[in-house]
Design a protein around this motif. Sequence first.
Motif, mmCIF file in Angstrom:
data_model
loop_
_atom_site.group_PDB
_atom_site.id
_atom_site.type_symbol
_atom_site.label_atom_id
_atom_site.label_comp_id
_atom_site.label_asym_id
_atom_site.label_seq_id
_atom_site.Cartn_x
_atom_site.Cartn_y
_atom_site.Cartn_z
ATOM 1 N N SER A 19 -33.235 70.801 68.616
ATOM 2 C CA SER A 19 -33.751 69.431 68.774
ATOM 3 C C SER A 19 -33.157 68.498 67.733
ATOM 4 N N ASP A 20 -33.086 68.961 66.478
ATOM 5 C CA ASP A 20 -32.490 68.138 65.425
ATOM 6 C C ASP A 20 -31.011 67.906 65.705
ATOM 7 N N GLN A 21 -30.317 68.923 66.188
ATOM 8 C CA GLN A 21 -28.903 68.773 66.533
ATOM 9 C C GLN A 21 -28.730 67.716 67.620
ATOM 10 N N ALA A 22 -29.584 67.747 68.630
ATOM 11 C CA ALA A 22 -29.490 66.782 69.725
ATOM 12 C C ALA A 22 -29.776 65.364 69.251
ATOM 13 N N ILE A 23 -30.768 65.217 68.390
ATOM 14 C CA ILE A 23 -31.116 63.888 67.867
ATOM 15 C C ILE A 23 -29.976 63.338 67.025
ATOM 16 N N VAL A 24 -29.398 64.174 66.173
ATOM 17 C CA VAL A 24 -28.291 63.727 65.327
ATOM 18 C C VAL A 24 -27.086 63.357 66.189
ATOM 19 N N ALA A 51 -21.794 71.093 59.854
ATOM 20 C CA ALA A 51 -22.330 70.704 61.159
ATOM 21 C C ALA A 51 -22.127 69.212 61.403
ATOM 22 N N LEU A 52 -22.356 68.404 60.391
ATOM 23 C CA LEU A 52 -22.183 66.961 60.519
ATOM 24 C C LEU A 52 -20.721 66.586 60.730
ATOM 25 N N VAL A 53 -19.835 67.280 60.044
ATOM 26 C CA VAL A 53 -18.396 67.026 60.219
ATOM 27 C C VAL A 53 -17.989 67.364 61.655
ATOM 28 N N ARG A 54 -18.475 68.495 62.170
ATOM 29 C CA ARG A 54 -18.172 68.865 63.560
ATOM 30 C C ARG A 54 -18.674 67.809 64.542
ATOM 31 N N MET A 55 -19.766 67.126 64.164
ATOM 32 C CA MET A 55 -20.335 66.089 65.031
ATOM 33 C C MET A 55 -19.693 64.724 64.792
#
Length: 90
Positions: A19-24, A51-55
Amino acid sequence: MQELKIDRTFVTGIVDNASDQAIVAATIEIARGMGIRAVAEGVETADQLAALVRMNVDIGQGYYWAPALAARDFEDYVRSTPDGTAAIAS
């Protein structure tokens, strides 16, 4: 420059919470659509940063780079980093 900040509440769970991944991810896309930067607050670990860099987040803030500093101490901190940017770049 205008920014859309991603609250640390979501960054904290980004490694193992879908859920946090989807929101970010959605927040980053909203920022892109608005033509502004997405800023992740509360980055504390290398796994969160990865994870943030990948996003494709634009910039991160948090204890991963440095603790909160008084304005008078910030210049000394930046000067002490190898390239002068560790506290402000992701």
